[in-house]
Write an enzyme that holds these catalytic residues in place. Sequence first.
Site, PDB file in Angstrom:
ATOM      1  N   GLY A 217       0.844  -1.186  -0.115  1.00  0.00           N
ATOM      2  CA  GLY A 217      -0.014  -0.049  -0.104  1.00  0.00           C
ATOM      3  C   GLY A 217       0.691   1.267  -0.128  1.00  0.00           C
ATOM      4  O   GLY A 217       0.498   2.277  -0.780  1.00  0.00           O
ATOM      5  N   THR A 218       1.963   1.156   0.838  1.00  0.00           N
ATOM      6  CA  THR A 218       2.923   2.485   0.859  1.00  0.00           C
ATOM      7  C   THR A 218       3.290   2.752  -0.500  1.00  0.00           C
ATOM      8  O   THR A 218       3.384   4.018  -0.861  1.00  0.00           O
ATOM      9  CB  THR A 218       3.901   2.123   1.719  1.00  0.00           C
ATOM     10  OG1 THR A 218       3.527   1.852   3.153  1.00  0.00           O
ATOM     11  CG2 THR A 218       4.773   3.281   1.921  1.00  0.00           C
TER      12      THR A 218
ATOM     13  N   ASN B 196      -7.640   3.723   9.232  1.00  0.00           N
ATOM     14  CA  ASN B 196      -7.232   2.729   9.824  1.00  0.00           C
ATOM     15  C   ASN B 196      -7.400   2.580  11.312  1.00  0.00           C
ATOM     16  O   ASN B 196      -7.240   1.412  12.131  1.00  0.00           O
ATOM     17  CB  ASN B 196      -5.845   2.364   9.510  1.00  0.00           C
ATOM     18  CG  ASN B 196      -4.785   3.599   9.675  1.00  0.00           C
ATOM     19  OD1 ASN B 196      -5.167   4.743   8.957  1.00  0.00           O
ATOM     20  ND2 ASN B 196      -3.533   3.639  10.450  1.00  0.00           N
TER      21      ASN B 196
ATOM     22  N   SER C  95      -3.828  -2.777  -0.639  1.00  0.00           N
ATOM     23  CA  SER C  95      -2.802  -3.354   0.105  1.00  0.00           C
ATOM     24  C   SER C  95      -3.186  -4.993   0.286  1.00  0.00           C
ATOM     25  O   SER C  95      -4.388  -5.232   0.976  1.00  0.00           O
ATOM     26  CB  SER C  95      -2.368  -2.974   1.285  1.00  0.00           C
ATOM     27  OG  SER C  95      -1.349  -3.881   1.662  1.00  0.00           O
ATOM     28  N   GLY C  96      -2.484  -6.027  -0.161  1.00  0.00           N
ATOM     29  CA  GLY C  96      -2.911  -7.344   0.175  1.00  0.00           C
ATOM     30  C   GLY C  96      -2.976  -8.076   1.428  1.00  0.00           C
ATOM     31  O   GLY C  96      -4.153  -8.616   1.685  1.00  0.00           O
ATOM     32  N   HIS C  97      -2.268  -7.392   2.221  1.00  0.00           N
ATOM     33  CA  HIS C  97      -2.402  -8.141   3.679  1.00  0.00           C
ATOM     34  C   HIS C  97      -3.386  -7.713   4.436  1.00  0.00           C
ATOM     35  O   HIS C  97      -3.695  -8.310   5.492  1.00  0.00           O
ATOM     36  CB  HIS C  97      -1.120  -8.028   4.380  1.00  0.00           C
ATOM     37  CG  HIS C  97      -0.425  -6.561   4.812  1.00  0.00           C
ATOM     38  ND1 HIS C  97      -0.570  -6.480   6.019  1.00  0.00           N
ATOM     39  CD2 HIS C  97      -0.085  -5.625   4.214  1.00  0.00           C
ATOM     40  CE1 HIS C  97       0.090  -4.953   6.274  1.00  0.00           C
ATOM     41  NE2 HIS C  97       0.171  -4.759   5.038  1.00  0.00           N
TER      42      HIS C  97
ATOM     43  N   THR D 187      10.455  -7.736 -11.549  1.00  0.00           N
ATOM     44  CA  THR D 187       9.818  -8.866 -12.027  1.00  0.00           C
ATOM     45  C   THR D 187       8.523  -9.024 -11.151  1.00  0.00           C
ATOM     46  O   THR D 187       8.675  -8.907  -9.865  1.00  0.00           O
ATOM     47  CB  THR D 187      10.714 -10.043 -11.837  1.00  0.00           C
ATOM     48  OG1 THR D 187      11.929  -9.772 -12.776  1.00  0.00           O
ATOM     49  CG2 THR D 187      10.060 -11.287 -12.124  1.00  0.00           C
TER      50      THR D 187
ATOM     51  N   CYS E  41       5.027   5.252  21.647  1.00  0.00           N
ATOM     52  CA  CYS E  41       6.284   5.676  22.215  1.00  0.00           C
ATOM     53  C   CYS E  41       7.032   6.366  21.359  1.00  0.00           C
ATOM     54  O   CYS E  41       7.971   5.643  20.642  1.00  0.00           O
ATOM     55  CB  CYS E  41       6.870   4.442  22.990  1.00  0.00           C
ATOM     56  SG  CYS E  41       7.770   5.004  24.328  1.00  0.00           S
TER      57      CYS E  41
END
Length: 393
Positions: free
Chosen positions: A71-72, A150, A198-200, A236, A324
């Site tokens: 995604g980034t 998110n 994003s796939g994950h 690739t 943090c």
Amino acid sequence: MKTIYLDNNATTQVAEDVLDVMMPYFRDLYGNPSSMHTFGGQVGQKIRQAREQVASLLGALPEEIVFTSCGTESDNSAIRSALITRSDKKHIVISRVEHPAIRTLCSHLGMQGYKITELSVDKNGILDLENLEKSMTPDTAIVSLMWGNNETGVIFPVEEAAGMAHEKGILFHTDAVQAIGKIPINMKNNVIDMLSISGHKLHAPKGIGVLYIRRGTKFSPFLIGGHQEKERRGGTENTPSIIGLGKACELAARNMEKENTYVKRLRDKLEHELLKRIPQSRVNGDIGNRLPNTTNISFEYVEGEAILLLMNELGICASSGSACTSGSLQPSHVLRAMGVPFTMAHGSIRFSLSVNNTEEEIDFVIEKMPAIIERLRGMSPFWNAKEQACSKQ
Ligand code: PLP
């Protein structure tokens, strides 16, 4: 100890069916899709199928789908392309609650001389479209607004926003990384120029993403190299992951409505019971307009990271709304943008569910959370001072 995974906005488990379709492309069918021989060529055929599966979930054309590494990368590619194809324009509009994949990139671009406008949100995380209207100038190259947040799950009216940008001839990109698979998206119904996935986040592997680029949109690639992806992204192809993402999109298209009804019911039960059982707790974000799997709850006068540690001891995984940084606990930029008071923002927990969660898991969390918060409040000087003040009244 059993793990109860309620951190699906961070990442999701790869679905069994997705893993199954991927495995042959590690073991046996490892050819390069760009090769001339049949061995590589058969992989190219599967990539075409995956492209169609992704396009179908989005109501897009296969040629509008470009596979990326995450995604980034998709977010970075969209913004950078706009700045190259509209090189006379030096202004970008985003919101204050965008993911770092957009916000941190824009801070860097700001240091390179670009002007960045960050639109504010109200206390419920809602975007004011009037502010968007005022922010766009003849110098604006692109507006980039996320579809679903998110941290809070709040949904932005991106289709309307894209229409407003288009009226002024400005490109529009949306980060749909959290929205995809959770709410219906049909690119035929809007004028969004570019969209990131994003796939994950939808039960496909990490390390695979998509940038949707509407047909006719001028595009300048971020990764320049081979001829892959019709010269829009060199490198690739990540064949197994592309095939896995295609399958994940097919599953999402087929099951979205049923699964999200189930997930929303569990989310609503969790939220309702925690608010009922734990005093001084509240939900952050517009409760009527959220992704079905997300709830962000603040427990006043406790530290989110301390809550997470105690949850972790019971095998419960979630995220906190504070991070943090430089030795001090800072509430997240999203909660700060919403003006959530510090005593609330520090004690915020994001629970993000998936179809893999069960009723028993949610019941376990509902049962355990009140004692966790009570224990931590017992150690909090602020909570104790407040309790004493209340008892004197
Ligand atoms: N955008 C949003 C809204 C996200 O939630 C995330 C990941 O958490 C990203 C972008 C980045 O995606 P990736 O991890 O694939 O780079």
